[in-house]
Scaffold this motif. Structure first.
Motif, PDB file in Angstrom:
ATOM      1  N   LEU A  72      37.258  46.694  38.566  1.00 34.58           N
ATOM      2  CA  LEU A  72      36.481  45.666  37.876  1.00 34.58           C
ATOM      3  C   LEU A  72      35.807  46.235  36.631  1.00 34.58           C
ATOM      4  N   ILE A  73      35.177  47.386  36.783  1.00 36.68           N
ATOM      5  CA  ILE A  73      34.492  48.023  35.654  1.00 36.68           C
ATOM      6  C   ILE A  73      35.499  48.462  34.589  1.00 36.68           C
ATOM      7  N   GLN A  74      36.605  49.071  35.024  1.00 38.37           N
ATOM      8  CA  GLN A  74      37.633  49.524  34.084  1.00 38.37           C
ATOM      9  C   GLN A  74      38.238  48.344  33.329  1.00 38.37           C
ATOM     10  N   TYR A  75      38.484  47.242  34.050  1.00 38.54           N
ATOM     11  CA  TYR A  75      39.080  46.047  33.441  1.00 38.54           C
ATOM     12  C   TYR A  75      38.125  45.471  32.388  1.00 38.54           C
ATOM     13  N   ARG A  76      36.847  45.375  32.735  1.00 37.51           N
ATOM     14  CA  ARG A  76      35.855  44.856  31.800  1.00 37.51           C
ATOM     15  C   ARG A  76      35.768  45.736  30.559  1.00 37.51           C
ATOM     16  N   GLN A  90      26.746  36.784  30.874  1.00 39.69           N
ATOM     17  CA  GLN A  90      26.537  35.471  30.254  1.00 39.69           C
ATOM     18  C   GLN A  90      27.672  34.526  30.610  1.00 39.69           C
ATOM     19  N   ALA A  91      28.909  35.039  30.578  1.00 36.74           N
ATOM     20  CA  ALA A  91      30.063  34.212  30.923  1.00 36.74           C
ATOM     21  C   ALA A  91      30.011  33.772  32.384  1.00 36.74           C
ATOM     22  N   LEU A  92      29.457  34.634  33.232  1.00 34.63           N
ATOM     23  CA  LEU A  92      29.388  34.337  34.665  1.00 34.63           C
ATOM     24  C   LEU A  92      28.168  33.500  35.028  1.00 34.63           C
ATOM     25  N   GLY A  93      27.264  33.334  34.091  1.00 31.80           N
ATOM     26  CA  GLY A  93      26.066  32.547  34.357  1.00 31.80           C
ATOM     27  C   GLY A  93      25.058  33.270  35.223  1.00 31.80           C
ATOM     28  N   ILE A  94      25.047  34.603  35.134  1.00 32.21           N
ATOM     29  CA  ILE A  94      24.099  35.412  35.889  1.00 32.21           C
ATOM     30  C   ILE A  94      23.406  36.372  34.926  1.00 32.21           C
ATOM     31  N   LEU A 122      36.050  34.349  36.537  1.00 29.39           N
ATOM     32  CA  LEU A 122      36.873  35.417  35.963  1.00 29.39           C
ATOM     33  C   LEU A 122      38.337  34.989  35.892  1.00 29.39           C
ATOM     34  N   LEU A 123      38.828  34.336  36.940  1.00 25.72           N
ATOM     35  CA  LEU A 123      40.213  33.848  36.946  1.00 25.72           C
ATOM     36  C   LEU A 123      40.413  32.828  35.825  1.00 25.72           C
ATOM     37  N   GLN A 124      39.463  31.935  35.652  1.00 28.30           N
ATOM     38  CA  GLN A 124      39.555  30.919  34.599  1.00 28.30           C
ATOM     39  C   GLN A 124      39.494  31.549  33.215  1.00 28.30           C
ATOM     40  N   MET A 125      38.848  32.714  33.104  1.00 31.14           N
ATOM     41  CA  MET A 125      38.764  33.448  31.834  1.00 31.14           C
ATOM     42  C   MET A 125      40.062  34.211  31.538  1.00 31.14           C
ATOM     43  N   GLY A 126      40.982  34.206  32.494  1.00 31.03           N
ATOM     44  CA  GLY A 126      42.259  34.888  32.291  1.00 31.03           C
ATOM     45  C   GLY A 126      42.314  36.289  32.873  1.00 31.03           C
ATOM     46  N   TRP A 127      41.284  36.684  33.604  1.00 25.93           N
ATOM     47  CA  TRP A 127      41.300  37.995  34.243  1.00 25.93           C
ATOM     48  C   TRP A 127      42.252  37.976  35.436  1.00 25.93           C
TER      49      TRP A 127
END
Length: 229
Positions: free
Chosen positions: A12-16, A28-32, A55-60
């Motif tokens: 998750l961290i590497q992907y981000r 911000q994208a996650l609303g947290i 995250l899935l909706q963002m294309g991850w």
């Protein structure tokens, strides 16, 4: 926290980072808050269902994040064909598509794992009679387990499992990982807002060799014409 969950957090961290997404932008994208995201990435709190859906909706590639295996899904002609089908022959079309995909997979992959078996079984169930039950119920039918046995596999009590199967609760990242480890069924089946049939068809289609895809399309075009007449 299991080793597999720790692996998920590392990916998750590497992907981000690879996407050049800071914790601030991602939170911000996650609303947290950034603090909440930091706690999740450190394993102090479990990544919730809602965050995975976003995250899935963002294309991850959430399947990759959780399982370490990349999603191959691409839009397929078979999905378009099924979506064009009138309601009166949608079930027969789905049965033919399932048969064609199974044949194509068998000729394309010398060996395939539980991911493929799970998806083919769900398509078959939906084509034969359909179900108004949850994806968790369908997966349990694939494995042949009673509710108590499935609850034990997932490491949850029977009350929580029944709530999960009734969609009274949604699985967080840790539980999705447990479901995958116990059944081989991909996390994206729980997270997608698309039709489950479309997700599965596109995923399986992407694993079939191009020359076999051409053969299948030729057959399915004839089936489509036959069912329309």
């Amino acid at each position: 926290m299991s080793d597999h969950y720790e692996d998920f957090l590392k990916r998750l961290i590497q992907y981000r980072t690879k996407l050049n997404m800071t914790q601030e932008r991602t939170s911000q994208a996650l609303g947290i808050t950034q603090s909440q995201l930091s706690k999740q990435e450190l394993g102090k709190t479990i990544v919730p269902y809602k965050s995975l859906v976003i995250l899935l909706q963002m294309g991850w590639d959430v399947d990759y994040l959780l399982t370490g295996k990349h999603s191959l899904r691409r839009p397929s002609e078979l999905t378009a064909m099924l979506n064009r089908a009138e309601q009166s022959y949608r079930k027969p079309m789905l049965r033919f598509i399932t048969w064609a995909l199974a044949a194509g997979i068998e000729k394309s992959l010398p060996e395939f794992g539980m991911e493929v078996k799970c998806e083919l079984c769900i398509l078959k169930m939906r084509g034969e009679g359909g179900t108004n039950e949850s994806i968790m119920y369908e997966i349990r039918q694939v494995t042949g387990d009673a509710q108590l046995a499935m609850a034990e596999k997932l490491g949850v009590n029977i009350k929580k499992y029944r709530a999960l199967e009734k969609v009274q609760i949604n699985p967080d990242a840790e539980l999705l990982l447990g479901i995958y480890e116990a059944t081989g069924c991909k996390p994206s089946l729980f997270l997608t807002t698309d039709e489950i049939e479309n997700v599965i068809i596109d995923d399986l289609w992407s694993q079939i060799k191009p020359e076999k895809q051409k053969e299948i399309l030729s057959i399915m075009l004839q089936v489509d014409g036959f069912l329309r007449d």
